[in-house]
Design a protein around this motif. Structure first.
Motif, mmCIF file in Angstrom:
data_model
loop_
_atom_site.group_PDB
_atom_site.id
_atom_site.type_symbol
_atom_site.label_atom_id
_atom_site.label_comp_id
_atom_site.label_asym_id
_atom_site.label_seq_id
_atom_site.Cartn_x
_atom_site.Cartn_y
_atom_site.Cartn_z
ATOM 1 N N ARG A 640 0.886 -1.258 0.076
ATOM 2 C CA ARG A 640 0.213 -0.022 -0.081
ATOM 3 C C ARG A 640 0.952 1.361 0.049
ATOM 4 N N ILE A 641 1.883 1.263 0.755
ATOM 5 C CA ILE A 641 2.793 2.305 0.774
ATOM 6 C C ILE A 641 3.652 2.321 -0.531
ATOM 7 N N LEU A 642 3.948 1.255 -1.649
ATOM 8 C CA LEU A 642 4.794 1.205 -2.406
ATOM 9 C C LEU A 642 3.773 1.918 -3.637
ATOM 10 N N ALA A 643 2.261 1.564 -3.426
ATOM 11 C CA ALA A 643 1.440 2.027 -4.524
ATOM 12 C C ALA A 643 1.343 3.487 -4.629
ATOM 13 N N VAL A 644 1.493 4.370 -3.289
ATOM 14 C CA VAL A 644 1.409 5.888 -3.138
ATOM 15 C C VAL A 644 2.852 6.170 -3.986
ATOM 16 N N ALA A 645 3.733 5.900 -3.430
ATOM 17 C CA ALA A 645 5.248 6.345 -3.865
ATOM 18 C C ALA A 645 5.310 5.953 -5.365
ATOM 19 N N ASP A 646 4.836 5.034 -5.905
ATOM 20 C CA ASP A 646 4.855 4.457 -7.218
ATOM 21 C C ASP A 646 4.058 5.555 -8.302
ATOM 22 N N VAL A 647 2.952 5.610 -7.773
ATOM 23 C CA VAL A 647 2.081 6.629 -8.841
ATOM 24 C C VAL A 647 2.612 7.876 -8.609
ATOM 25 N N TYR A 648 3.092 8.284 -7.595
ATOM 26 C CA TYR A 648 3.757 9.558 -7.363
ATOM 27 C C TYR A 648 4.875 9.948 -8.237
ATOM 28 N N ASP A 649 5.826 8.998 -8.197
ATOM 29 C CA ASP A 649 6.854 9.236 -9.215
ATOM 30 C C ASP A 649 6.686 9.084 -10.460
ATOM 31 N N ALA A 650 5.529 8.124 -10.741
ATOM 32 C CA ALA A 650 5.124 8.113 -12.307
ATOM 33 C C ALA A 650 4.478 9.408 -12.994
ATOM 34 N N LEU A 651 3.450 9.709 -12.162
ATOM 35 C CA LEU A 651 2.910 10.931 -12.560
ATOM 36 C C LEU A 651 3.813 12.165 -12.520
ATOM 37 N N LEU A 652 4.600 12.131 -11.770
ATOM 38 C CA LEU A 652 5.542 13.358 -11.518
ATOM 39 C C LEU A 652 6.606 13.151 -12.825
ATOM 40 N N SER A 653 7.048 12.049 -13.225
ATOM 41 C CA SER A 653 8.065 11.981 -14.314
ATOM 42 C C SER A 653 7.470 12.080 -15.735
ATOM 43 N N ASP A 654 8.223 12.369 -16.784
ATOM 44 C CA ASP A 654 7.781 12.389 -18.050
ATOM 45 C C ASP A 654 7.513 10.870 -18.933
ATOM 46 N N ARG A 655 6.742 10.765 -19.668
ATOM 47 C CA ARG A 655 6.802 9.468 -20.144
ATOM 48 C C ARG A 655 6.546 9.685 -21.910
ATOM 49 N N PRO A 656 6.585 8.636 -22.677
ATOM 50 C CA PRO A 656 6.845 9.020 -24.003
ATOM 51 C C PRO A 656 5.265 9.272 -24.379
ATOM 52 N N TYR A 657 4.408 9.031 -23.746
ATOM 53 C CA TYR A 657 3.068 8.882 -24.232
ATOM 54 C C TYR A 657 2.414 10.587 -23.403
ATOM 55 N N ARG A 658 3.038 11.034 -22.626
ATOM 56 C CA ARG A 658 2.749 12.265 -21.960
ATOM 57 C C ARG A 658 4.111 13.037 -21.348
ATOM 58 N N ALA A 659 3.633 14.101 -20.873
ATOM 59 C CA ALA A 659 4.597 14.986 -20.082
ATOM 60 C C ALA A 659 4.323 14.706 -18.526
ATOM 61 N N GLY A 660 5.366 14.957 -17.801
ATOM 62 C CA GLY A 660 5.222 14.805 -16.395
ATOM 63 C C GLY A 660 4.292 15.916 -15.942
ATOM 64 N N TRP A 661 3.626 15.726 -14.668
ATOM 65 C CA TRP A 661 2.500 16.435 -14.055
ATOM 66 C C TRP A 661 3.206 17.403 -13.109
ATOM 67 N N GLU A 662 2.582 18.466 -12.756
ATOM 68 C CA GLU A 662 2.965 19.432 -11.774
ATOM 69 C C GLU A 662 2.648 18.774 -10.304
ATOM 70 N N SER A 663 3.731 19.063 -9.235
ATOM 71 C CA SER A 663 3.690 18.383 -8.219
ATOM 72 C C SER A 663 2.198 18.356 -7.448
ATOM 73 N N HIS A 664 1.725 19.821 -7.644
ATOM 74 C CA HIS A 664 0.432 20.039 -6.653
ATOM 75 C C HIS A 664 -0.660 19.214 -7.355
ATOM 76 N N ARG A 665 -0.755 19.103 -8.734
ATOM 77 C CA ARG A 665 -1.635 18.049 -9.371
ATOM 78 C C ARG A 665 -1.515 16.558 -8.881
ATOM 79 N N VAL A 666 -0.146 16.414 -8.834
ATOM 80 C CA VAL A 666 -0.103 14.933 -8.483
ATOM 81 C C VAL A 666 -0.477 14.700 -6.922
#
Length: 696
Positions: A640-666
């Motif tokens: 459950r802890i890894l799920a939050v940290a994993d999603v936070y880092d994934a959304l904050l980072s750039d991906r080939p199909y999208r740009a990374g989100w702003e931290s407040h949005r994450v």
């Protein structure tokens, strides 16, 4: 006393003491008594025979004197003037004062072939005459003969009266009462007597005389004197006989006097002595039993206390003490026992303390814990006043860190060893006891503080000196060898523990390095995920600490963070780097990576506890996640802890199909998904650590 004695006689020592007492007391007493009884018996027997011998002699003399007196009286009668008238007149005069019938039963004048004239009493028989007897009577001698009709036979005495061719004889029957009264007066008390003629006929016997004795004289062959013992029924008699020589004066064969005494009467004094001796023996035995009981108690009470003390010692009760106030060697043994018990107590406490320190040292897998265990507990084992532990810094030959017991192992100080001191320690195999002024360089950081002596014990790591254990004493130690031996044992265990701790630290570093390298290898499968596993791990650890996880749970979370995406090894890079929307088949490959990761880790036993974190980190709190569809607390806390940290880092980072989100949005997204995708408690902890600063 008897009860105590019987109680103590259950002991072999008590029986031995009693036996020795009885043997030492009774054996000499009994031997002396038996010897004395034997000597007294011999003496009494000798005295009894001497008494009987003297008595027989007295009786014989009394009989001879009595017969001589009777002869004199008869001669006085025979010498009276006037024949018959003179005799009658003399007899009458005698009857007035001292009647003859007190000494004679009858008196008569006999003449062969003539009428017998009886003076008084009954007719007396004519004596057996022959030429020898007539010749003896004519010469003025008397003749004694005994009758053969009665038992006992009467005894007669005859003398010649007048001179001429027709002899006459004055014959008198001796009154036995007169003669035997004289015999009785001559006998000692408790003795009996008998007079026996030459034919073995008893002329006289006292009332209690053993008649069986007379039978010994029937054959007439007994010696003139003799002594012997005669059994007579249940009693035994001592006897003494002697001959009465009558032939010379009374023309008859010798008589025999036999005097006897009951052996019981003769040995009456011995019997009394024997009874007294038996009473003395009984009294002696009682006194011996009493004294032996006293001695047994004096001996066994200390022994019993010593025995009880040893039982307490065997049960581990080293505080047990015994008290003996006997004032002898038992008290010394008791004092020695108490000293031994105190020494054992100290030894046991020391061994227990040593064992505790050794266990603490060996179970401590970190140098810091090893150091604290040594400097904080060493003084409870060894009676020193200060403990210091010097550990050489790897790569710096002469530099060491000093940890002191005064500081509880905190605030270590650096010190530099002079080469000569280090060389001397290199040559010291076990320990070195130094005084003031020695090893001043090494001990400069310790501070003398009134310490008069130091014990230095080199600690060797891989054959080289890796440290020094220092013990400080304000006074010279009482048992230096014992302290040094125990300190040497602890120093050796310190070396083992430090080597183990270093090895474990190296293994841990290797393990974490391997996990980090593996995580990086997974992340380099796509340039878009580089550093993702390490960032997720760092953030997960911050969340876990905020939630108060234990060190073991944090370590598991650390491992799970580095390995959570290991299943992506099986996902092609083209799928991970695809800029457009994934097909259902491609998305299915992505959804398989948690299960693939669990499958990869399954053969590795140390990582089996990590498998739930790897397999469940994409599960949703409401049960809509994958691959198992778990919900709520069925999902492991680490996942459950890894799920939050994993999603936070994934959304904050750039991906080939999208740009990374702003931290407040994450942050807003994660907060919004609390209770659906994420555990609300984990989200709260995450938001708490974020605060105003958004994690990078």
């Amino acid at each position: 006393m008897n009860r105590k004695l019987f109680y103590y006689l259950h002991s072999i020592v008590a029986r031995r003491i009693l036996g020795l007492f009885v043997l030492c007391a009774m054996l000499p007493t009994a031997t002396l008594g038996i010897f004395t009884l034997s000597q007294v018996a011999d003496k009494l027997r000798e005295q009894a025979h001497e008494r009987l011998h003297q008595a027989s002699k007295n009786v014989a003399m009394t009989i001879v004197e009595g017969l001589t007196f009777l002869k004199s009286e008869m001669e006085e009668l025979a010498a009276s003037r006037g024949k018959d008238a003179g005799l009658s007149h003399l007899v009458a005069s005698k009857q007035g004062g001292d009647p003859l019938h007190h000494r004679f039963l009858s008196l008569a004048i006999l003449q062969p072939n003539a009428k017998t004239k009886v003076i008084f009493g009954k007719l007396c028989p004519l004596p057996p005459l022959n030429e020898r007897i007539l010749k003896q009577l004519s010469s003025g001698k008397a003749f004694i003969y005994a009758g053969r009709t009665d038992r006992p036979p009467p005894v007669f005495i005859a003398i010649a009266v007048g001179k001429g061719t027709a002899p006459r004889f004055l014959v008198g029957e001796i009154n036995p009462d007169y003669l035997w009264e004289r015999v009785s007066d001559a006998l000692p008390p408790l003795t009996e007597a008998a007079i026996i003629d030459s034919a073995g006929t008893g002329l006289y016997c006292s009332p209690l005389f053993p008649l069986a004795t007379i039978a010994r004289f029937k054959n007439g062959q007994q010696p003139a004197f003799g002594q012997y013992e005669l059994p007579d029924g249940a009693d035994t008699y001592l006897a003494n006989h002697r001959s009465i020589f009558l032939r010379g004066a009374f023309l008859t064969d010798d008589w025999t006097v036999v005097v006897t005494q009951s052996k019981a009467d003769a040995f009456m004094a011995l019997t009394k002595f024997a009874r007294t001796f038996i009473l003395i023996l009984v009294l002696t035995l009682l006194v011996v039993c009493y004294l032996s009981s006293v001695q047994i108690r004096r001996s066994l009470v200390p022994l019993a206390r010593l025995k009880e003390g040893t039982r307490h010692i065997s049960r581990g009760d080293f505080a047990s003490r015994i008290e003996v106030n006997s004032g002898d060697e038992f008290e010394e043994v008791a004092d020695s026992f108490n000293i031994m018990a105190e020494h054992l107590r100290r030894q046991f406490e020391t061994l227990s303390g040593t064992g505790q320190i050794v266990r603490t040292i060996l179970t401590a897998l970190e140098r810091k814990k090893i150091i604290a265990a040594v400097v904080n507990n060493m003084q409870s084992v060894i009676g020193c006043d200060q403990v210091a532990l010097f550990l050489l810094e790897p790569g710096l030959k002469d530099t060491a860190i000093a940890y002191h017991s005064n500081a509880g192992g905190e605030n270590p100080a650096y010190t530099v060893f002079p080469p000569e001191e280090l060389d001397l320690l290199e040559k010291t195999p076990e320990s070195l006891l130094v005084g003031p002024g020695e090893f001043s360089g090494l001990l400069s950081t310790v501070g003398r503080g009134g310490l008069m002596a130091h014990a230095l014990l080199p600690i060797r790591l891989h054959q080289n000196i890796g440290g020094i254990l220092v013990l400080g004493y304000r006074e010279k130690p009482d048992r230096p060898q014992e302290d040094l031996l125990r300190a040497r044992q602890i120093a050796d265990q310190i070396a083992v523990a430090i080597v183990n701790a270093d090895l474990i630290d190296e293994l841990a570093q290797l393990s974490w390095g391997t996990l980090t390298a593996l995580a990086r290898a997974v992340d380099t499968n796509s340039p878009w995920t580089a550093g993702h596993s390490e960032r997720v791990t760092e953030l997960s650890l911050r969340i876990g600490k905020a939630m108060g996880l234990s060190p073991q749970e944090l370590q598991l979370l650390h491992q799970g963070g580095l390995l959570h995406d290991i299943g992506k090894i099986s996902v092609p890079g083209s799928v991970l780097d695809k800029p457009g929307k994934l097909t259902e088949e491609e998305f299915a490959l992505i959804r398989e990576h948690p299960a693939k990761g669990a499958l990869i880790l399954e053969p590795i036993p140390p990582y089996r506890k990590v498998i739930p974190l790897v397999e469940q980190h994409h599960e949703w709190f409401n049960g809509e996640g994958y691959p198992l569809g778990l919900a709520g607390e069925a999902i492991s806390l680490g996942a459950r802890i890894l799920a939050v940290a994993d999603v936070y880092d994934a959304l904050l980072s750039d991906r080939p199909y999208r740009a990374g989100w702003e931290s407040h949005r994450v942050l807003a997204y994660i907060e919004e998904r609390a209770g659906h995708q994420f555990d609300p408690a984990v989200v709260d902890a995450f938001l708490t650590i974020c605060g105003d600063e958004v994690p990078a």
